[in-house]
Design an enzyme around this catalytic site. Structure first.
Site, PDB file in Angstrom:
ATOM      1  N   CYS A  89       0.850  -1.223   0.069  1.00 30.38           N
ATOM      2  CA  CYS A  89      -0.060  -0.299  -0.086  1.00 30.38           C
ATOM      3  C   CYS A  89       0.928   1.296   0.055  1.00 30.38           C
ATOM      4  O   CYS A  89       0.428   2.345  -0.329  1.00 30.38           O
ATOM      5  CB  CYS A  89      -0.898  -0.015   1.232  1.00 30.38           C
ATOM      6  SG  CYS A  89      -2.245  -1.239   1.152  1.00 30.38           S
ATOM      7  N   GLN A 157      -5.135  -9.121   6.181  1.00 22.47           N
ATOM      8  CA  GLN A 157      -5.252  -7.867   6.457  1.00 22.47           C
ATOM      9  C   GLN A 157      -6.672  -7.539   7.466  1.00 22.47           C
ATOM     10  O   GLN A 157      -6.813  -6.549   8.271  1.00 22.47           O
ATOM     11  CB  GLN A 157      -5.320  -6.746   5.353  1.00 22.47           C
ATOM     12  CG  GLN A 157      -6.569  -7.252   4.295  1.00 22.47           C
ATOM     13  CD  GLN A 157      -6.299  -6.038   3.251  1.00 22.47           C
ATOM     14  OE1 GLN A 157      -5.913  -5.025   3.138  1.00 22.47           O
ATOM     15  NE2 GLN A 157      -6.523  -6.846   1.711  1.00 22.47           N
ATOM     16  N   ARG A 212     -19.944   8.518   0.192  1.00 29.35           N
ATOM     17  CA  ARG A 212     -21.216   8.097   0.225  1.00 29.35           C
ATOM     18  C   ARG A 212     -22.023   9.097   1.084  1.00 29.35           C
ATOM     19  O   ARG A 212     -21.887   9.108   2.245  1.00 29.35           O
ATOM     20  CB  ARG A 212     -21.536   6.640   0.533  1.00 29.35           C
ATOM     21  CG  ARG A 212     -20.884   5.972  -0.099  1.00 29.35           C
ATOM     22  CD  ARG A 212     -21.097   4.247   0.200  1.00 29.35           C
ATOM     23  NE  ARG A 212     -20.637   3.360  -0.688  1.00 29.35           N
ATOM     24  CZ  ARG A 212     -19.744   2.564  -0.307  1.00 29.35           C
ATOM     25  NH1 ARG A 212     -18.799   3.064   0.528  1.00 29.35           N
ATOM     26  NH2 ARG A 212     -19.456   1.728  -1.297  1.00 29.35           N
ATOM     27  N   SER A 238     -10.978   0.461   3.429  1.00 26.28           N
ATOM     28  CA  SER A 238     -11.083   1.377   2.401  1.00 26.28           C
ATOM     29  C   SER A 238     -11.510   0.648   1.203  1.00 26.28           C
ATOM     30  O   SER A 238     -11.864  -0.239   1.035  1.00 26.28           O
ATOM     31  CB  SER A 238      -9.391   1.626   2.079  1.00 26.28           C
ATOM     32  OG  SER A 238      -9.020   0.255   1.960  1.00 26.28           O
ATOM     33  N   HIS A 339      -9.151   3.709  -2.214  1.00 24.29           N
ATOM     34  CA  HIS A 339      -7.647   3.439  -2.140  1.00 24.29           C
ATOM     35  C   HIS A 339      -7.139   2.521  -3.148  1.00 24.29           C
ATOM     36  O   HIS A 339      -6.956   1.447  -3.209  1.00 24.29           O
ATOM     37  CB  HIS A 339      -7.490   2.459  -0.804  1.00 24.29           C
ATOM     38  CG  HIS A 339      -6.126   2.109  -0.136  1.00 24.29           C
ATOM     39  ND1 HIS A 339      -4.942   2.596  -0.677  1.00 24.29           N
ATOM     40  CD2 HIS A 339      -5.825   1.011   0.500  1.00 24.29           C
ATOM     41  CE1 HIS A 339      -4.122   1.924  -0.203  1.00 24.29           C
ATOM     42  NE2 HIS A 339      -4.328   0.964   0.637  1.00 24.29           N
ATOM     43  N   CYS A 369      -0.109   2.011   6.705  1.00 25.49           N
ATOM     44  CA  CYS A 369       0.332   0.656   6.832  1.00 25.49           C
ATOM     45  C   CYS A 369       0.716  -0.045   5.587  1.00 25.49           C
ATOM     46  O   CYS A 369      -0.105   0.432   4.411  1.00 25.49           O
ATOM     47  CB  CYS A 369      -0.752   0.076   7.833  1.00 25.49           C
ATOM     48  SG  CYS A 369      -2.572   0.083   7.065  1.00 25.49           S
ATOM     49  N   GLY A 371       1.520  -4.179   3.529  1.00 30.57           N
ATOM     50  CA  GLY A 371       1.457  -5.410   3.651  1.00 30.57           C
ATOM     51  C   GLY A 371       3.232  -5.873   4.246  1.00 30.57           C
ATOM     52  O   GLY A 371       4.050  -5.217   3.830  1.00 30.57           O
TER      53      GLY A 371
END
Length: 384
Positions: A89, A157, A212, A238, A339, A369, A371
């Site tokens: 990420c 995750q 939203r 995300s 994301h 954060c 992986g």
């Protein structure tokens, strides 16, 4: 002492999965933001030393060194090379770090850093699905060293997000309030035009598709957890998205030669690791490391961008470091804005820079954060 200056930063709107950007080739997504940088800056692209892009799941249209193909798809000189980075990420944030390090070292004067991801075309973890065809269930399958150290622990995750919520005693209600605030802040930012400077419209859209406006706590409460016995739901994670972002980093020599006006300078950059099973807690360790290296405290920062991979990640980070949430993701985060994994690092950076300028703040800190239990931290100082 040499400096790494930020000359400009741009991004596409973040498209929803299956939305307006779903059909755009990743190379064209990347080319769009690269061209936008040079449309804004009076520098010949031939003077670029390198193009460093982040991207994850580099298969299909994202394979073949997407940094290079995006640059060429933009119609720019073949002389300029490109390289693609995968720090999960944080890939494009790491691309920015590599670009700044090249400039700081004196080995480059002008570098494009950015990232791209079309998650509609290449689903998340698609590369792992390819691996399964060759008998590898996970990236660590078959590693004696990994198994000896971590056993057969589930690396997920979603599990990690639930583990963090339990460890920091974060209730589902608290997480949902945070998620709702992300949508509310993002919608308000769009309505106020706060993203207008950073977004370069593409494919008929000029604003992020993710927020939203009709969501509320009652709707969130009806969703089932992603894992049995967990608290994390889709509303607390995300959004899967498409997009690209890019930053132009220059040396003082380049700034003087072309009479450029830097918008910011890189004050600090670093990365740290943590438990890969908890996976998402590394921003805590990485931020502490950055504070120690810079001699700064949390109170020295005007704004923070902490990627909203999951609500529990940001809330645990803020609680552990005693960060005031009023200064965190003030225009919403990944829960609302989306994301697009490879692009998010420089997307966050672009938003942080623009918001520092809008509010007159001086220092901003970005972390996310990643992986494998990793996290990058970038500290920038606004100039002007």
């Amino acid at each position: 002492m040499s400096e790494a200056y930020i000359i400009d930063a741009v991004r596409t709107p973040v498209g929803r999965r299956g939305g307006a950007l779903a059909g755009v080739h990743p190379a064209d997504l990347g080319a769009h933001v690269i061209k936008a940088l040079f449309d804004r800056v009076d520098v010949d692209p031939i003077e670029t030393d390198d193009v460093i892009f982040g991207c994850v799941d580099t298969i299909g249209p994202q394979a073949g060194d997407i940094a290079r193909t995006a640059w060429l798809a933009a119609g720019f000189p073949e002389d300029v090379p490109g390289v693609t980075v995968d720090r999960q990420c944080g890939s494009s944030q790491q691309a920015l770090h590599f670009a700044a390090q090249a400039v700081l070292s004196g080995t480059a004067d002008l570098v494009v850093a950015g990232g791209v991801q079309n998650m509609s075309q290449i689903p998340i973890s698609a590369a792992m699905l390819v691996g399964e065809q060759y008998g590898f269930r996970t990236p660590t399958s078959g590693s004696d060293g990994w198994t000896h150290r971590y056993g057969d622990e589930e690396l997920s995750q979603f599990r990690a997000a639930d583990m963090i919520a339990a460890r920091w005693e974060l209730s589902r209600a608290e997480l949902e309030e945070f998620a709702l605030a992300s949508h509310t802040k993002a919608a308000a930012a769009i309505d106020a035009g706060r993203f207008d400077r950073e977004i370069v419209p593409l494919n008929g859209i000029d604003r992020d598709e993710g927020p939203r406006r009709d969501t509320d706590l009652a709707k969130m409460a009806k969703l089932k957890p992603l894992r049995p016995g967990g608290v994390t739901t889709a509303a607390l994670a995300s959004q899967i998205s498409d997009g690209a972002s890019a930053v132009l980093v220059a040396s003082e020599r380049m700034v003087l030669r072309h009479k450029l006006t830097p918008r910011a300078r890189v004050h600090h950059l670093s990365a740290r690791g943590a438990d890969p099973v908890y996976m998402l807690t590394a921003p805590i360790r990485a931020t502490r490391h950055a504070l120690e290296r810079t001699g700064m405290s949390v109170s020295d920062f005007d704004l923070f961008e902490a990627n909203e991979a999951f609500a529990s990640v940001v809330l645990a980070w803020a609680r552990e470091l005693k960060v005031d949430l009023e200064r965190v993701n003030v225009n919403g985060g990944g829960i609302a804005l989306g994301h697009p994994i490879g692009a998010t690092g420089t997307r966050l950076f672009t938003t942080l820079l623009c918001e520092l300028e809008r509010t007159g703040g001086r220092f901003g800190l970005q972390t996310m954060c990643e992986g494998g239990g990793q996290a990058n931290v970038t500290v920038i100082e606004r100039l002007g």
